[in-house]
Each structure stands twice: as structure tokens, then as C-alpha cells.
Motif scaffolding. Structure first.
Motif, PDB file in Angstrom:
ATOM      1  N   CYS A   5       0.857  -1.191   0.000  1.00 55.47           N
ATOM      2  CA  CYS A   5       0.000   0.000   0.000  1.00 55.47           C
ATOM      3  C   CYS A   5       0.890   1.238   0.000  1.00 55.47           C
ATOM      4  N   CYS A   6       0.767   2.031  -1.055  1.00 52.52           N
ATOM      5  CA  CYS A   6       1.572   3.237  -1.225  1.00 52.52           C
ATOM      6  C   CYS A   6       0.704   4.473  -1.006  1.00 52.52           C
ATOM      7  N   GLY A   7       1.268   5.478  -0.351  1.00 53.05           N
ATOM      8  CA  GLY A   7       0.527   6.720  -0.131  1.00 53.05           C
ATOM      9  C   GLY A   7       1.134   7.512   1.006  1.00 53.05           C
ATOM     10  N   GLY A   8       0.269   8.121   1.815  1.00 55.54           N
ATOM     11  CA  GLY A   8       0.729   9.007   2.875  1.00 55.54           C
ATOM     12  C   GLY A   8       0.606   8.402   4.265  1.00 55.54           C
ATOM     13  N   LEU A   9       1.563   8.758   5.112  1.00 56.05           N
ATOM     14  CA  LEU A   9       1.466   8.532   6.548  1.00 56.05           C
ATOM     15  C   LEU A   9       1.298   9.905   7.176  1.00 56.05           C
ATOM     16  N   ARG A  10       0.269  10.094   7.972  1.00 53.77           N
ATOM     17  CA  ARG A  10      -0.095  11.434   8.408  1.00 53.77           C
ATOM     18  C   ARG A  10      -0.298  11.513   9.917  1.00 53.77           C
ATOM     19  N   ILE A  11      -0.302  12.733  10.384  1.00 54.50           N
ATOM     20  CA  ILE A  11      -0.681  13.052  11.760  1.00 54.50           C
ATOM     21  C   ILE A  11      -2.021  13.772  11.675  1.00 54.50           C
ATOM     22  N   ASP A  12      -3.059  13.139  12.170  1.00 52.78           N
ATOM     23  CA  ASP A  12      -4.421  13.618  11.953  1.00 52.78           C
ATOM     24  C   ASP A  12      -4.940  14.495  13.092  1.00 52.78           C
ATOM     25  N   TYR A  13      -5.703  15.508  12.689  1.00 47.04           N
ATOM     26  CA  TYR A  13      -6.425  16.397  13.602  1.00 47.04           C
ATOM     27  C   TYR A  13      -7.871  16.378  13.118  1.00 47.04           C
ATOM     28  N   LEU A  14      -8.776  15.971  13.968  1.00 41.69           N
ATOM     29  CA  LEU A  14     -10.130  15.662  13.527  1.00 41.69           C
ATOM     30  C   LEU A  14     -11.170  16.296  14.439  1.00 41.69           C
ATOM     31  N   ILE A  15     -12.178  16.919  13.830  1.00 46.10           N
ATOM     32  CA  ILE A  15     -13.359  17.378  14.565  1.00 46.10           C
ATOM     33  C   ILE A  15     -14.547  16.573  14.055  1.00 46.10           C
ATOM     34  N   THR A  16     -15.187  15.864  14.943  1.00 47.19           N
ATOM     35  CA  THR A  16     -16.275  14.956  14.579  1.00 47.19           C
ATOM     36  C   THR A  16     -17.580  15.726  14.379  1.00 47.19           C
ATOM     37  N   PRO A  17     -18.570  15.088  13.766  1.00 48.43           N
ATOM     38  CA  PRO A  17     -19.859  15.781  13.563  1.00 48.43           C
ATOM     39  C   PRO A  17     -20.507  16.253  14.855  1.00 48.43           C
ATOM     40  N   ASP A  18     -20.237  15.568  15.973  1.00 45.94           N
ATOM     41  CA  ASP A  18     -20.824  16.006  17.246  1.00 45.94           C
ATOM     42  C   ASP A  18     -19.909  16.932  18.035  1.00 45.94           C
ATOM     43  N   GLY A  19     -18.861  17.458  17.376  1.00 41.52           N
ATOM     44  CA  GLY A  19     -18.032  18.486  17.988  1.00 41.52           C
ATOM     45  C   GLY A  19     -16.901  18.019  18.874  1.00 41.52           C
ATOM     46  N   MET A  50       8.237   9.691   5.149  1.00 39.86           N
ATOM     47  CA  MET A  50       7.868  10.447   6.341  1.00 39.86           C
ATOM     48  C   MET A  50       9.052  11.301   6.770  1.00 39.86           C
ATOM     49  N   GLY A  51       8.767  12.382   7.511  1.00 39.68           N
ATOM     50  CA  GLY A  51       9.813  13.233   8.033  1.00 39.68           C
ATOM     51  C   GLY A  51      10.376  12.698   9.348  1.00 39.68           C
ATOM     52  N   GLU A  52      11.465  13.289   9.784  1.00 32.68           N
ATOM     53  CA  GLU A  52      12.066  12.897  11.055  1.00 32.68           C
ATOM     54  C   GLU A  52      11.167  13.237  12.240  1.00 32.68           C
ATOM     55  N   ASN A  53      10.153  14.076  12.013  1.00 32.45           N
ATOM     56  CA  ASN A  53       9.219  14.462  13.070  1.00 32.45           C
ATOM     57  C   ASN A  53       8.018  13.534  13.188  1.00 32.45           C
ATOM     58  N   TYR A  54       8.014  12.417  12.466  1.00 30.72           N
ATOM     59  CA  TYR A  54       6.947  11.422  12.659  1.00 30.72           C
ATOM     60  C   TYR A  54       7.029  10.941  14.107  1.00 30.72           C
ATOM     61  N   PRO A  55       5.917  10.903  14.812  1.00 27.78           N
ATOM     62  CA  PRO A  55       5.956  10.628  16.255  1.00 27.78           C
ATOM     63  C   PRO A  55       6.708   9.356  16.630  1.00 27.78           C
ATOM     64  N   ALA A  56       7.566   9.496  17.616  1.00 25.85           N
ATOM     65  CA  ALA A  56       8.348   8.358  18.097  1.00 25.85           C
ATOM     66  C   ALA A  56       7.414   7.247  18.572  1.00 25.85           C
ATOM     67  N   VAL A  75      12.638  11.029   5.297  1.00 25.62           N
ATOM     68  CA  VAL A  75      13.150  12.214   4.603  1.00 25.62           C
ATOM     69  C   VAL A  75      13.786  13.130   5.649  1.00 25.62           C
ATOM     70  N   PRO A  76      15.014  13.597   5.439  1.00 21.16           N
ATOM     71  CA  PRO A  76      15.673  14.430   6.447  1.00 21.16           C
ATOM     72  C   PRO A  76      14.873  15.676   6.792  1.00 21.16           C
ATOM     73  N   GLY A  77      14.938  16.055   8.065  1.00 23.46           N
ATOM     74  CA  GLY A  77      14.321  17.288   8.531  1.00 23.46           C
ATOM     75  C   GLY A  77      12.862  17.123   8.905  1.00 23.46           C
ATOM     76  N   LYS A  78      12.282  18.228   9.312  1.00 28.19           N
ATOM     77  CA  LYS A  78      10.870  18.255   9.681  1.00 28.19           C
ATOM     78  C   LYS A  78      10.031  18.403   8.420  1.00 28.19           C
ATOM     79  N   GLN A  79       9.087  17.506   8.232  1.00 25.77           N
ATOM     80  CA  GLN A  79       8.215  17.535   7.067  1.00 25.77           C
ATOM     81  C   GLN A  79       6.768  17.733   7.512  1.00 25.77           C
ATOM     82  N   ASP A  80       5.976  18.335   6.618  1.00 26.06           N
ATOM     83  CA  ASP A  80       4.575  18.595   6.947  1.00 26.06           C
ATOM     84  C   ASP A  80       3.743  17.339   6.695  1.00 26.06           C
TER      85      ASP A  80
END
Length: 330
Positions: A5-19, A50-56, A75-80
Motif C-alpha cells: 500500500c503506497c501513499g501518505g502517513l499522516r498526523i491527523d487532527y479531527l473534529i467529529t460531527p458532534d463536535g 515520512m519526516g524525522e518528526n513522525y511521532p516516536a 526524509v531528512p528534517g521536519k516535514q509537513d
């Protein structure tokens, strides 16, 4: 690995429908797809940057859940790697203007999101890879000869270049879920290049209408996509299920959703694609493969977080698959 499976590894911030706010959750479309595949197979690998800032500790957690991480390049450094979603309702979400949505639920904007714009900058640039876009050179030798590769939404450059590398490495089946940023009329020629190298194309209904026209008939759209290469086109329609078009037989089949208890629909489409990939490689039947995908998605939407679906076991998955098979017969 049997399945990649190829794609993104992300750090998610989520607001649900019920707030409710969920901050710094493990996410990313490659991970949701891999989890969807992992419901059915023990041999699933991730191909991502992923960047070096991916959570330990997160990579360790992925390995502990049976996912192969040897295809992840740092990938070296902090990545978004931030992704923000706010849901107005289970069907409607936005990935922009986080300050407005946090204010709506009476919470301050997390410092991590102060300069956030959206989750996919640069993915619609056909001439340049963004830092976290997977390149053909990222393909690890350990994945040679894999049964199947699934491309989750990522850079259009990745989607148009990686299938050739995978084929050269002996991968038998390539499926792709397009990125919404490049499913627009001005990039239609690049979408057609991608289609030439695919076995299965799995756009959402929204992406189909964005690329073509709002009022396009989905059957006509599937036929048009298949004309450029893929033998199967699957249009994902959220809580209305999926349409499966098979080019060789000119057959269109509606696959209904599984009646799951919906908690969070984040990653449902990606999980569907991962399950579909395994189902098609296992059975050779696109409609049956869509049932595999539907089961994977049904587990994903019953809780929060990309790894939630792995709380299900194979017996539960087979039970839901049998339910859907019976439903398709009536």
C-alpha cells in the motif's frame, strides 16, 4: 510482501460531527489502506515517505500490528505530515480553515495547526514531486514480486510513474484511488496516462464528477475510464455502497454497504481499497473483491484511528463477508 500500500502517513487532527476534537492521531491513506488489506492478509507492507518528526513509537506500533515498514523512507528534517478534517455531518467534511472549526466548538487552535493550509499541497503538480511523494527509486527490493500494489491518493507524479516500476518488479496487479486535487479537467490528460497502467481504478463519486461533469452518469463515466486502460472501474459512493464496472463483460454491479455502526468515516474509502486489492488477488472476481473491501470499510468506520479495524479478527470478517454474499443473492 504479498500486498503493498503506497501513499501518505499522516498526523491527523479531527473534529467529529458532534463536535469532539481528536488531536495528533495516527493516520494517512496508505495506513488506512494497509489496515483494510491486513483484515484479510498477514503479508501487507507500506510504501511511503515520512519526516524525522513522525511521532516516536508509531513505526514500532505498526510493526507490532503486523505491517511491514521496510518500504518507509525517512526524509531528512521536519516535514509537513498534518491532515485536518472537520465534519459537518458524516457525509460532509472540509480540510481547510481549522481555526474557524475549533472556534465553533469552543476550543483554541492547536499550535501545530497555526500555519496549516490543507493536507495535500503540491499533489496536483504534474512536473514535480513534493518532498513526501513516493518516487520509483523508493521501491524496495523486498517488495519485488508482490501480488498487488495499491496506490492511495498522493502526488500525480507518483501515480503516473510508480506503476511502471512496480510492473518491472514483477507486481501482477496495480490498483489506484486518485487524488482529489488532480481529478480536475485541466489535468485530465495526466489522469488518462495513469489509467493506461492500471488494472483497477477506484475514484469516489465526488472525484468522478469533479473531473468530468457534475451531472455525468456514473456508468458512462466508468466506461470512459475503462476505455483508457483498466479492466475494472469501481466508483465509491460512501454510505450508498459502490458501483463495480467490468470492461470485458460490460457488467455494472451495485455493491451495498455493510450495516455497520458508524462512528467515524475517516479512511473508509482507503480501507475499502485495501480490502478490494486482497479480494481481487485472492478470488479474481471484482464484485467479490468489492465485498472484501466493504467488510474492511465496515470495521474502519466503527471507531476512531487508523488501527481500529485491526481489533476485528478473521472470523468476524468472514461472517460479514457471508452476510454480504447472502444480501447480494436477494
Amino acid at each position: 510482501m504479498d500486498y503493498v500500500c503506497c501513499g501518505g502517513l499522516r498526523i491527523d487532527y479531527l473534529i467529529t460531527p458532534d463536535g469532539q476534537a481528536h488531536i495528533r492521531e495516527m493516520g494517512g491513506n496508505a495506513l488506512y489502506a494497509a489496515v483494510g488489506a491486513r483484515v484479510w492478509s498477514d503479508r501487507v507492507g507500506l510504501l511511503a515517505r515520512m519526516g524525522e518528526n513522525y511521532p516516536a513509537g508509531w513505526l514500532d506500533a505498526l510493526q507490532q500490528h503486523g505491517l511491514d515498514v521496510s518500504g518507509i523512507r525517512i526524509v531528512p528534517g521536519k516535514q509537513d505530515m498534518r491532515t485536518f478534517y472537520a465534519y459537518a455531518d458524516p457525509r460532509t467534511r472540509t480540510d481547510t480553515a481549522p481555526a474557524t472549526h475549533f472556534a465553533r466548538i469552543g476550543l483554541p487552535l492547536p499550535d501545530d495547526l497555526l500555519d496549516y493550509v490543507h493536507s495535500t499541497p503540491g499533489q496536483d503538480d504534474p512536473d514535480e514531486y513534493e518532498p513526501l511523494a513516493v518516487r520509483p527509486d523508493d521501491w524496495p527490493q523486498a517488495f519485488d514480486g508482490a501480488s498487488a500494489l495499491h496506490l492511495s491518493p498522493i502526488s500525480v507524479c507518483t501515480h503516473t510513474s510508480l506503476p511502471t516500476r512496480a510492473r518491472q518488479s514483477g507486481v501482477a496487479q496495480v490498483t489506484a484511488d486518485p487524488g482529489e486535487r488532480y481529478m480536475v479537467p485541466r489535468l485530465r490528460s495526466h489522469v488518462e496516462v495513469l489509467l493506461q497502467n492500471l488494472d483497477v481504478f477506484l475514484p469516489s463519486e465526488m472525484e468522478v464528477r469533479s473531473l468530468l461533469t457534475e451531472g455525468v452518469d456514473l456508468w458512462d463515466a466508468a466506461v470512459e475510464f475503462a476505455r483508457h486502460g483498466p479492466r475494472v472501474v469501481v466508483v465509491k459512493m460512501g454510505d450508498r455502497g459502490a458501483l463495480v464496472y467490468e470492461r470485458d463483460s460490460n457488467r455494472l454491479t451495485h455493491v451495498p454497504p455493510y450495516p455497520a455502526h458508524v462512528v467515524d468515516v475517516t479512511g473508509a474509502g482507503d480501507s475499502f481499497c485495501g480490502g478490494f486489492m486482497v479480494g481481487l488477488a485472492t478470488t479474481g472476481d471484482p464484485v467479490h473483491a468489492a465485498l472484501y473491501g466493504t467488510v474492511s470499510a465496515s470495521f474502519a468506520i466503527e471507531g476512531y484511528g487508523a488501527l481500529f479495524a485491526l481489533s476485528a479478527n478473521r472470523v468476524e470478517a468472514e461472517y460479514r463477508l457471508n452476510d454480504l454474499e447472502r444480501l447480494m443473492l436477494h
